[in-house]
Design a protein around this motif. Structure first.
Motif, short mmCIF file in Angstrom:
data_model
loop_
_atom_site.label_atom_id
_atom_site.label_comp_id
_atom_site.label_asym_id
_atom_site.label_seq_id
_atom_site.Cartn_x
_atom_site.Cartn_y
_atom_site.Cartn_z
N ASP A 4 1.40 -2.99 -86.74
CA ASP A 4 0.79 -4.17 -85.85
C ASP A 4 -0.36 -4.62 -86.69
N SER A 5 -0.59 -5.78 -86.56
CA SER A 5 -2.03 -6.41 -86.86
C SER A 5 -2.24 -6.81 -88.36
N GLN A 6 -3.55 -7.19 -88.55
CA GLN A 6 -3.89 -7.37 -90.01
C GLN A 6 -4.21 -6.12 -90.82
N ALA A 7 -3.97 -5.27 -90.19
CA ALA A 7 -3.87 -3.85 -90.98
C ALA A 7 -2.88 -4.11 -92.00
N LYS A 8 -1.81 -4.76 -92.00
CA LYS A 8 -0.73 -5.00 -92.94
C LYS A 8 -1.43 -5.85 -94.17
N TYR A 9 -2.22 -6.81 -93.82
CA TYR A 9 -2.84 -7.51 -94.97
C TYR A 9 -4.06 -6.40 -95.80
N GLY A 10 -4.49 -5.45 -94.93
CA GLY A 10 -5.37 -4.65 -95.68
C GLY A 10 -4.59 -3.74 -96.41
N ALA A 11 -3.61 -3.06 -96.03
CA ALA A 11 -2.70 -2.15 -96.60
C ALA A 11 -2.25 -2.79 -97.77
N LEU A 12 -1.69 -4.05 -97.63
CA LEU A 12 -1.25 -4.87 -98.87
C LEU A 12 -2.39 -4.97 -100.04
N SER A 13 -3.44 -5.34 -99.63
CA SER A 13 -4.40 -5.33 -100.44
C SER A 13 -5.05 -4.43 -101.45
N ARG A 14 -4.37 -3.07 -100.85
CA ARG A 14 -4.65 -2.07 -101.64
C ARG A 14 -3.53 -1.37 -102.39
N GLY A 15 -2.33 -2.21 -102.13
CA GLY A 15 -1.06 -1.94 -102.79
C GLY A 15 -0.34 -0.80 -102.33
N ASP A 16 -0.37 -0.74 -100.93
CA ASP A 16 0.30 0.46 -100.26
C ASP A 16 1.88 -0.27 -100.37
N GLY A 17 2.10 -1.77 -100.06
CA GLY A 17 3.43 -2.42 -100.16
C GLY A 17 3.09 -3.66 -101.11
N ALA A 18 4.21 -4.01 -101.42
CA ALA A 18 4.00 -5.35 -102.29
C ALA A 18 4.23 -6.84 -101.68
N ILE A 19 5.13 -6.82 -100.23
CA ILE A 19 5.35 -7.88 -99.62
C ILE A 19 4.96 -7.74 -98.08
N TYR A 20 4.41 -9.10 -97.63
CA TYR A 20 4.46 -9.06 -96.37
C TYR A 20 4.92 -10.38 -95.89
N LEU A 21 6.06 -10.16 -94.72
CA LEU A 21 6.49 -11.37 -94.46
C LEU A 21 6.56 -11.62 -92.75
N ARG A 22 6.08 -12.80 -92.48
CA ARG A 22 5.88 -13.10 -90.81
C ARG A 22 6.50 -14.37 -90.67
N LEU A 23 7.69 -14.22 -90.06
CA LEU A 23 8.55 -15.22 -89.69
C LEU A 23 8.92 -15.62 -88.48
N PRO A 24 7.74 -15.92 -87.62
CA PRO A 24 7.69 -16.29 -86.42
C PRO A 24 9.03 -17.13 -85.80
N HIS A 25 9.31 -17.01 -84.61
CA HIS A 25 10.42 -17.80 -84.02
C HIS A 25 9.96 -19.17 -83.87
N LYS A 26 11.18 -19.92 -83.81
CA LYS A 26 10.56 -21.62 -83.83
C LYS A 26 9.68 -22.01 -82.64
N GLY A 27 8.78 -22.70 -82.88
CA GLY A 27 7.97 -23.22 -81.82
C GLY A 27 6.49 -22.41 -81.54
N TYR A 28 6.24 -21.18 -82.53
CA TYR A 28 5.16 -20.40 -82.30
C TYR A 28 4.12 -21.10 -83.15
N ARG A 29 2.88 -21.23 -82.58
CA ARG A 29 1.88 -21.80 -83.57
C ARG A 29 0.84 -20.76 -83.99
N GLU A 30 0.65 -20.38 -85.02
CA GLU A 30 -0.32 -19.53 -85.69
C GLU A 30 -1.85 -19.54 -85.40
N LYS A 31 -2.42 -18.86 -84.93
CA LYS A 31 -4.14 -19.23 -84.80
C LYS A 31 -4.84 -18.55 -86.14
N ILE A 32 -5.79 -19.45 -86.32
CA ILE A 32 -6.47 -18.98 -87.53
C ILE A 32 -7.01 -17.63 -87.63
N TRP A 33 -7.64 -17.12 -86.51
CA TRP A 33 -8.02 -15.70 -86.40
C TRP A 33 -7.14 -14.73 -86.70
#
Ligand SMILES: Nc1ncnc2c1ncn2[C@@H]1O[C@H](COP(=O)(O)O)[C@@H](OP(=O)(O)O)[C@H]1O
Ligand SMILES: [Mg+2]
Ligand SMILES: [Mg+2]
Ligand SMILES: [Mg+2]
Length: 384
Positions: free
Chosen positions: A291-320
């Motif tokens: 869950d959460s932007q912990a994914k970005y944190g984990a990716l920034s230190r190389g725990d994984g190499a790719i993060y995919l976020r592919l919401p269902h049609k119609g979802y609007r992402e918020k800046i926060w």
């Protein structure tokens, strides 16, 4: 424990791919121009302090929640006393530190709290906030319930391309928080519509890599604070305050060796589409769902190499949901784009105006990933 429930919804497509960093600086000035390097030292110190205090408040609530076993199976987006308490606390600290120039775009507002029956929960939130301020000791104040409601509502700014705006997700991954899993306090600063600073407090993220064997050992300490300032790299330190280390995204070039992150919640990202993308790339490892932007944190230190976020049609992402994570990854050498290869544009207000989906990886893998994403989206569309 009282829990209110909220919900959100809704995206688009365009322009050729660019593979820019999300906060790409303007082109270099002519050599005769005077270069004024912008310092965000004071802002960074305040953001780290606010996010760390909020993390402590959330930890306290999560512990109590788990002990009293209050959880819900309602699938609407939840909000808890900790979301409100975290927002009130961060808003209060930032306003104290920057009284003359304060604008905050934040996820929550006090509407539901002001309704009949909300008084008890507001009192609980106020106590949590005051306890946190007392422990910190820098501000000699006791907030009233009305002060707390006002601090929450100070997050009603619309943001935009002019001036400075703080961007806050007081708890990103509230569903993870309720399950006792990952969540993050995500705070960023926009200056002229660009993300110039980001702090991600991830109270449940292990200090060592998620890919390391034995990560579930009881000795593995948790609680990470990631921070980045434009042009300054990304750092991670334990939430308890000990020293920071510089982090870098994974250097993996062969997609077969890449592992990828996606949302735990299938409603937040199409897991079938990411499996198709992984298959095209030849990724061998199963996805890591957190869950959460912990994914970005984990990716920034190389725990994984790719993060995919592919919401269902119609979802609007918020800046926060992306501002802090975006700079944390890009300052660590990663690339964050929408599914059309465009950098994320944080200058348009509360919503990101983007093509369906966000893709994150290192610079070497991005062209391959982008092609796999485009092909998979086309295939899925033609199979419907
Ligand atoms: N249907 C949906 N599609 C995509 N994202 C959604 C969603 N419903 C909620 N979200 C967002 O997904 C965020 C959590 O992201 P993740 O899936 O990476 O854990 C939520 O943040 P909050 O928990 O702050 O409300 C919420 O903003
Ligand atoms: Mg929410
Ligand atoms: Mg969020
Ligand atoms: Mg949130």
């Amino acid at each position: 424990m009282s829990i209110n429930w909220l919900r959100f919804v809704c995206p688009s497509l365009k322009k050729p791919p660019l593979f820019h960093l999300c906060h790409l600086p303007p082109p270099p000035p002519p050599s005769s121009a005077v270069i004024v390097a912008m310092s965000y030292d004071k802002e960074l110190a305040a953001a780290k302090k606010a996010a760390s205090l909020a993390a402590r408040l959330c930890q306290k609530v999560q512990k109590a929640l788990l002990q009293s076993d209050v959880q819900s199976k309602n699938d609407k987006s939840p909000v808890t006393v900790a979301d409100y308490g975290s927002q009130a606390l961060v808003s209060f600290v930032l306003q104290q530190e920057f009284p003359d120039n304060f604008s905050l775009v934040a996820e929550e507002d006090s509407k539901d709290l002001r309704k009949d029956g909300g008084q008890e929960i507001v009192e609980r939130i106020t106590k949590l906030v005051n306890d946190s301020l007392t422990i910190d000791g820098s501000y000699n104040v006791t907030l009233s319930t009305e002060d707390v409601l006002k601090a929450i509502d100070n997050g009603r700014s619309e943001g935009g391309s002019q001036g400075r705006h703080w961007v806050l997700d007081p708890i990103d991954g509230t569903k993870g928080f309720l399950r006792g899993d990952q969540y993050a306090i995500a705070l960023a600063l926009l200056d002229g519509g660009k993300v110039v600073l980001g702090v991600l407090a991830c109270p449940n993220l292990p200090l060592t890599s998620l890919s390391d064997a034995g990560r579930h050992s009881p000795n593995n300490k948790v609680g990470c604070l990631f921070f980045a300032v434009v042009g300054g790299g990304t750092y991670m330190q334990p939430l308890d305050g000990s020293s920071a280390v510089k982090v870098q995204v994974s250097a993996v070039e062969n997609p077969e060796e890449a592992s990828f992150f996606e949302s735990y919640e299938a409603a937040h990202s199409m897991h079938d589409l990411s499996s198709l993308i992984a298959q095209k790339l030849g990724v061998k490892a199963p996805p890591v769902r957190i869950d959460s932007q912990a994914k970005y944190g984990a990716l920034s230190r190389g725990d994984g190499a790719i993060y995919l976020r592919l919401p269902h049609k119609g979802y609007r992402e918020k800046i926060w949901d992306h501002a802090a994570g975006c700079i944390v990854v890009s300052e660590a050498g990663g690339v964050v784009t929408d599914a059309a290869g465009q950098p994320l544009d944080f200058s348009k207000g509360k919503y990101l105006d983007l093509d369906t989906g966000i893709i994150v990886t290192n610079q070497k893998l991005m062209p391959l990933l982008f092609n796999a994403v485009r092909k998979s989206i086309q295939e899925k569309a033609s199979s419907l």
